[in-house]
Design a protein around this motif. Structure first.
Motif, mmCIF file in Angstrom:
data_model
loop_
_atom_site.group_PDB
_atom_site.id
_atom_site.type_symbol
_atom_site.label_atom_id
_atom_site.label_comp_id
_atom_site.label_asym_id
_atom_site.label_seq_id
_atom_site.Cartn_x
_atom_site.Cartn_y
_atom_site.Cartn_z
ATOM 1 N N ILE A 106 5.366 -0.571 -1.748
ATOM 2 C CA ILE A 106 5.238 0.817 -1.300
ATOM 3 C C ILE A 106 3.777 1.197 -1.079
ATOM 4 C CG2 ILE A 106 5.529 3.233 -2.030
ATOM 5 C CD1 ILE A 106 8.183 2.309 -3.382
ATOM 6 N N PHE A 107 2.907 0.736 -1.982
ATOM 7 C CA PHE A 107 1.494 1.111 -1.907
ATOM 8 C C PHE A 107 0.605 0.002 -1.360
ATOM 9 C CE2 PHE A 107 3.282 4.034 -5.040
ATOM 10 C CZ PHE A 107 2.858 5.238 -4.491
ATOM 11 N N SER A 108 1.194 -0.951 -0.654
ATOM 12 C CA SER A 108 0.431 -2.100 -0.149
ATOM 13 C C SER A 108 -0.648 -1.703 0.865
ATOM 14 C CB SER A 108 1.379 -3.135 0.469
ATOM 15 O OG SER A 108 2.039 -2.581 1.595
ATOM 16 N N GLY A 109 -0.510 -0.558 1.479
ATOM 17 C CA GLY A 109 -1.509 -0.112 2.451
ATOM 18 C C GLY A 109 -2.762 0.466 1.826
ATOM 19 N N LEU A 110 -2.774 0.582 0.504
ATOM 20 C CA LEU A 110 -3.942 1.120 -0.199
ATOM 21 C C LEU A 110 -4.631 0.012 -0.985
ATOM 22 C CD1 LEU A 110 -2.347 4.395 -1.607
ATOM 23 C CD2 LEU A 110 -3.827 4.170 0.388
ATOM 24 N N GLY A 111 -5.939 0.056 -0.999
ATOM 25 C CA GLY A 111 -6.708 -0.916 -1.768
ATOM 26 C C GLY A 111 -6.815 -0.509 -3.227
ATOM 27 N N HIS A 112 -7.363 -1.410 -4.049
ATOM 28 C CA HIS A 112 -7.520 -1.140 -5.477
ATOM 29 C C HIS A 112 -8.391 0.092 -5.731
ATOM 30 C CE1 HIS A 112 -5.361 -4.609 -6.920
ATOM 31 N NE2 HIS A 112 -6.025 -5.385 -6.075
ATOM 32 N N ASP A 114 -8.773 2.703 -3.794
ATOM 33 C CA ASP A 114 -7.983 3.886 -3.455
ATOM 34 C C ASP A 114 -7.003 4.229 -4.577
ATOM 35 O OD1 ASP A 114 -9.172 4.102 -0.928
ATOM 36 O OD2 ASP A 114 -7.648 2.804 -0.005
ATOM 37 N N LEU A 115 -6.319 3.215 -5.086
ATOM 38 C CA LEU A 115 -5.340 3.434 -6.152
ATOM 39 C C LEU A 115 -6.025 3.907 -7.433
ATOM 40 C CD1 LEU A 115 -3.058 0.344 -5.497
ATOM 41 C CD2 LEU A 115 -2.527 2.744 -5.016
ATOM 42 N N ASP A 116 -7.194 3.342 -7.735
ATOM 43 C CA ASP A 116 -7.958 3.790 -8.903
ATOM 44 C C ASP A 116 -8.365 5.253 -8.751
ATOM 45 O OD1 ASP A 116 -7.734 1.295 -10.060
ATOM 46 O OD2 ASP A 116 -9.770 0.656 -9.530
ATOM 47 N N LEU A 117 -8.790 5.630 -7.562
ATOM 48 C CA LEU A 117 -9.186 7.012 -7.305
ATOM 49 C C LEU A 117 -8.001 7.961 -7.481
ATOM 50 C CD1 LEU A 117 -11.246 9.132 -6.378
ATOM 51 C CD2 LEU A 117 -10.644 8.541 -4.006
#
Length: 132
Positions: A106-112, A114-117
């Motif tokens: 689901i979140f594969s379009g976001l980098g690490h 981005d996810l950390d933020l």
């Protein structure tokens, strides 16, 4: 809210179709798995942010399916302890691996970063609500 609802809907559908279970059942099993041992029903409902009645309904079904056990405390029979059975632990481990893969997809379009933020901003928003 749209992202949350969309993600939950995808997970609900996935768990229903692939594992014949529901997101609330998965959440109860996840809480018990994380704890690593029995939990009081009151602690479980507090962790899940649901009423004792709501948690009891889910636990009843899980118990009927042989996935959890419910044991009254010997010192206070009003207090009920809930724990995963071996079957429950095994089923949850399988479901959790698939759940993680689904979340990753689901979140594969976001980098690490981005996810950390996103995680950090949500934690700050949660902390700010506790202060009010």
């Amino acid at each position: 809210m749209r992202v949350t609802r969309s993600t939950e809907n995808k997970l609900r559908e996935y768990l229903r179709i692939q594992h014949d279970t529901t997101l609330p059942r998965f959440d109860v099993m996840a809480a018990l798995f994380r704890e690593g041992g029995p939990l009081k029903m009151s602690e479980l409902s507090k962790m899940l942010l649901v009423s004792n009645g709501n948690a009891s309904t889910i636990v009843n079904r899980l118990e009927k399916d042989g996935l959890v056990t419910r044991t009254p405390m010997p010192t206070d029979r009003r207090v009920v302890m809930v724990d995963l059975t071996e079957l429950g632990r095994t089923q949850f481990e399988t479901q959790a691996k698939c759940h993680e893969a689904m979340i990753n997809d689901i979140f594969s379009g976001l980098g690490h970063e981005d996810l950390d933020l996103i995680r950090d901003l949500l934690r700050r928003a949660e902390a700010a609500q506790r202060v009010e």
